[in-house]
Scaffold this motif. Structure first.
Motif, mmCIF file in Angstrom:
data_model
loop_
_atom_site.group_PDB
_atom_site.id
_atom_site.type_symbol
_atom_site.label_atom_id
_atom_site.label_comp_id
_atom_site.label_asym_id
_atom_site.label_seq_id
_atom_site.Cartn_x
_atom_site.Cartn_y
_atom_site.Cartn_z
ATOM 1 N N GLN A 156 73.038 5.050 40.813
ATOM 2 C CA GLN A 156 74.202 5.775 40.251
ATOM 3 C C GLN A 156 73.911 7.259 40.017
ATOM 4 O OE1 GLN A 156 72.094 4.060 38.452
ATOM 5 N NE2 GLN A 156 72.015 4.792 36.355
ATOM 6 N N MET A 157 72.614 7.629 40.048
ATOM 7 C CA MET A 157 72.241 9.032 39.843
ATOM 8 C C MET A 157 72.203 9.808 41.163
ATOM 9 S SD MET A 157 71.321 9.070 36.461
ATOM 10 C CE MET A 157 70.039 10.309 36.190
ATOM 11 N N GLY A 158 72.336 9.122 42.266
ATOM 12 C CA GLY A 158 72.222 9.785 43.569
ATOM 13 C C GLY A 158 73.478 10.554 43.950
ATOM 14 N N ALA A 159 73.323 11.455 44.918
ATOM 15 C CA ALA A 159 74.427 12.335 45.313
ATOM 16 C C ALA A 159 75.622 11.560 45.861
ATOM 17 C CB ALA A 159 73.927 13.338 46.358
ATOM 18 N N ALA A 160 75.368 10.464 46.590
ATOM 19 C CA ALA A 160 76.480 9.723 47.200
ATOM 20 C C ALA A 160 77.392 9.156 46.129
ATOM 21 C CB ALA A 160 75.936 8.588 48.082
ATOM 22 N N PHE A 161 76.796 8.569 45.093
ATOM 23 C CA PHE A 161 77.641 7.989 44.049
ATOM 24 C C PHE A 161 78.261 9.070 43.167
ATOM 25 C CE2 PHE A 161 78.625 5.880 40.015
ATOM 26 C CZ PHE A 161 79.498 4.919 40.486
ATOM 27 N N ALA A 162 77.540 10.170 42.946
ATOM 28 C CA ALA A 162 78.089 11.253 42.108
ATOM 29 C C ALA A 162 79.385 11.805 42.683
ATOM 30 C CB ALA A 162 77.054 12.369 41.949
ATOM 31 N N GLU A 163 79.548 11.698 43.989
ATOM 32 C CA GLU A 163 80.825 12.129 44.579
ATOM 33 C C GLU A 163 81.966 11.212 44.167
ATOM 34 O OE1 GLU A 163 81.171 12.966 48.714
ATOM 35 O OE2 GLU A 163 79.332 14.157 48.720
ATOM 36 N N LYS A 164 81.649 9.949 43.943
ATOM 37 C CA LYS A 164 82.673 9.003 43.473
ATOM 38 C C LYS A 164 82.915 9.196 41.985
ATOM 39 C CE LYS A 164 82.589 6.903 47.499
ATOM 40 N NZ LYS A 164 83.706 7.088 48.446
ATOM 41 N N ASN A 165 81.822 9.356 41.235
ATOM 42 C CA ASN A 165 81.946 9.467 39.783
ATOM 43 C C ASN A 165 80.891 10.423 39.226
ATOM 44 O OD1 ASN A 165 82.290 9.208 37.075
ATOM 45 N ND2 ASN A 165 81.495 7.115 36.931
ATOM 46 N N PRO A 166 81.313 11.655 38.921
ATOM 47 C CA PRO A 166 80.358 12.651 38.415
ATOM 48 C C PRO A 166 79.762 12.274 37.053
ATOM 49 C CG PRO A 166 82.621 13.479 38.319
ATOM 50 C CD PRO A 166 82.669 12.198 39.075
ATOM 51 N N TRP A 167 80.312 11.268 36.400
ATOM 52 C CA TRP A 167 79.738 10.801 35.132
ATOM 53 C C TRP A 167 78.690 9.716 35.362
ATOM 54 C CZ3 TRP A 167 85.140 11.797 35.285
ATOM 55 C CH2 TRP A 167 85.514 12.960 34.610
ATOM 56 N N LEU A 168 78.497 9.326 36.627
ATOM 57 C CA LEU A 168 77.349 8.494 37.030
ATOM 58 C C LEU A 168 77.316 7.113 36.375
ATOM 59 C CD1 LEU A 168 74.635 11.328 36.735
ATOM 60 C CD2 LEU A 168 76.125 10.832 38.691
ATOM 61 N N THR A 169 78.479 6.516 36.206
ATOM 62 C CA THR A 169 78.549 5.185 35.595
ATOM 63 C C THR A 169 79.361 4.245 36.473
ATOM 64 O OG1 THR A 169 80.543 5.878 34.389
ATOM 65 C CG2 THR A 169 78.432 6.041 33.208
ATOM 66 N N VAL A 170 79.100 2.958 36.326
ATOM 67 C CA VAL A 170 80.020 1.925 36.798
ATOM 68 C C VAL A 170 80.644 1.306 35.564
ATOM 69 C CG1 VAL A 170 78.905 1.382 38.983
ATOM 70 C CG2 VAL A 170 78.093 0.251 36.916
ATOM 71 N N PRO A 171 81.842 0.766 35.650
ATOM 72 C CA PRO A 171 82.665 0.545 36.827
ATOM 73 C C PRO A 171 83.429 1.785 37.283
ATOM 74 C CG PRO A 171 83.873 -0.117 34.882
ATOM 75 C CD PRO A 171 82.494 0.280 34.419
ATOM 76 N N VAL A 172 83.764 1.767 38.584
ATOM 77 C CA VAL A 172 84.700 2.727 39.172
ATOM 78 C C VAL A 172 85.618 1.943 40.102
ATOM 79 C CG1 VAL A 172 84.940 4.657 40.801
ATOM 80 C CG2 VAL A 172 83.105 4.683 39.094
ATOM 81 N N ILE A 173 86.902 2.198 40.033
ATOM 82 C CA ILE A 173 87.841 1.666 41.027
ATOM 83 C C ILE A 173 88.226 2.822 41.943
ATOM 84 C CG2 ILE A 173 90.154 0.729 41.432
ATOM 85 C CD1 ILE A 173 89.903 -0.857 38.850
ATOM 86 N N GLU A 174 87.959 2.634 43.235
ATOM 87 C CA GLU A 174 88.361 3.644 44.224
ATOM 88 C C GLU A 174 89.653 3.181 44.878
ATOM 89 O OE1 GLU A 174 85.537 4.362 47.398
ATOM 90 O OE2 GLU A 174 86.502 6.266 47.903
ATOM 91 N N LEU A 175 90.688 3.984 44.757
ATOM 92 C CA LEU A 175 91.981 3.640 45.369
ATOM 93 C C LEU A 175 91.948 3.952 46.859
ATOM 94 C CD1 LEU A 175 94.419 5.042 42.630
ATOM 95 C CD2 LEU A 175 93.141 2.891 42.687
#
Lengths: 209, 209
Positions: free
Chosen positions: A38-57
């Motif tokens: 969750q700290m990596g660049a790929a996930f940070a693009e989804k969620n800059p707060w670096l947490t799950v859960p995330v729902i991507e529409l």
């Protein structure tokens, strides 16, 4: 629509239970918190707060934070309502859910993140690093003790956390009670109301989500 | 319907601004936090968590917590919408409001309550007493600094906190920026986006609420 999830973490479990109660299914992507994915660049693009859960529409919008994921699901899948049926019940559910989250779940996070060796230097989730504060770990455990006692009292006067209907406040409370075990806080022998409710919650198929 | 309020406190100010934006008026009862009136038995019957704001409905139901008060007002006075217009916007507003509250307002409360002499032994609001943790006061101030910088970046890409429309997330952020002054944290000279937005927010008639 996709859920970014981590099967062993309590936060995404709240959204999984919420989905199970609604009968909503979606593609799930595991984000490995054990290797700090969750700290990596790929996930940070989804969620800059670096947490799950995330729902991507489907349009690429990413909804992070438990309450926001639940709000989206409640609006798009209104039945059964888990956040209240009318204005008054919606406000009462919000009030109780706030207390379950702040006094229960956040207390548990405070206890765990300020004491667990792998979280040294990472006492808060998110993009900024903070050192552990041992007194805060102790305070978190003490707060969890109050949370159990106060919840037991509430469940002596009410079938569910927020009143006569099962709601998101029960989901937050269930996950919190289970999460408290990670820092060795559990319902006490005298918490008979809490234990009655906990058994009922665990008997729902959604509890396995 | 009545609002239990304290004119100088930041939490009820959020609800007062929300009401002003909706054009809602109601009887207001001042609860004197300076003499700990909120800790007394009379108020505890209204709100066992001993905080303002509280909205008391005509049937006697008491709604405490900012988010629950706002939810009630949003449902009963939908125009103008302050918590999103469709499912996606509702979720996005909830996500941003969560961050403004947790990373801003709660950080300010952490800084103030763990350092102010009158709050010795009362480092958390609510029915349970906790000692101050000086390291937590420092952490709260550091978090507020990050909050200002992160909010400035956000307002460089978005007119309002949650997107193109004014929302409850702007209210939470405005009250938090002003509250941060209590612990001597303020926007920095380079925070030009934050300053642009702060001036706009303060120019709205609701800011005086």
């Amino acid at each position: 629509m996709k859920l970014y999830d981590f099967a062993r973490a309590p936060s995404p479990r709240m959204v999984r239970i919420f989905m199970a109660e609604k009968g909503v299914e979606m593609e799930t992507v595991q984000v490995d918190l054990m290797t700090a994915e969750q700290m990596g660049a790929a996930f940070a693009e989804k969620n800059p707060w670096l947490t799950v859960p995330v729902i991507e529409l489907d349009d690429g919008t990413c909804i992070s934070e438990i309450s926001a994921c639940c709000r989206y699901l409640e609006e798009t899948h209104p039945e059964p309502p888990l956040m209240g049926r009318d204005a008054k019940e919606k406000a009462v559910v919000e009030m109780w859910n706030h207390h379950m989250f702040q006094e229960g779940f956040m207390a548990g996070a405070e206890a765990l993140r300020n004491s667990a060796p792998p979280m040294k230097g990472r006492a808060l989730a998110g993009p900024h690093n903070f050192e552990q504060i041992p007194d805060l770990a102790e305070r978190g455990k003490a707060r969890l003790g109050h949370f159990m006692t106060d919840l037991d009292a509430r469940l002596g006067e009410s079938k569910y956390v927020a009143g006569e209907n099962y709601s998101v406040a029960d989901i937050t409370a269930l996950v919190t009670v289970d999460f408290a075990g990670w820092v060795k806080v559990a319902p006490e022998d005298g918490h008979t109301n809490l234990k009655r409710w906990h058994e009922e919650m665990n008997a729902r198929p959604s509890a396995k989500a």
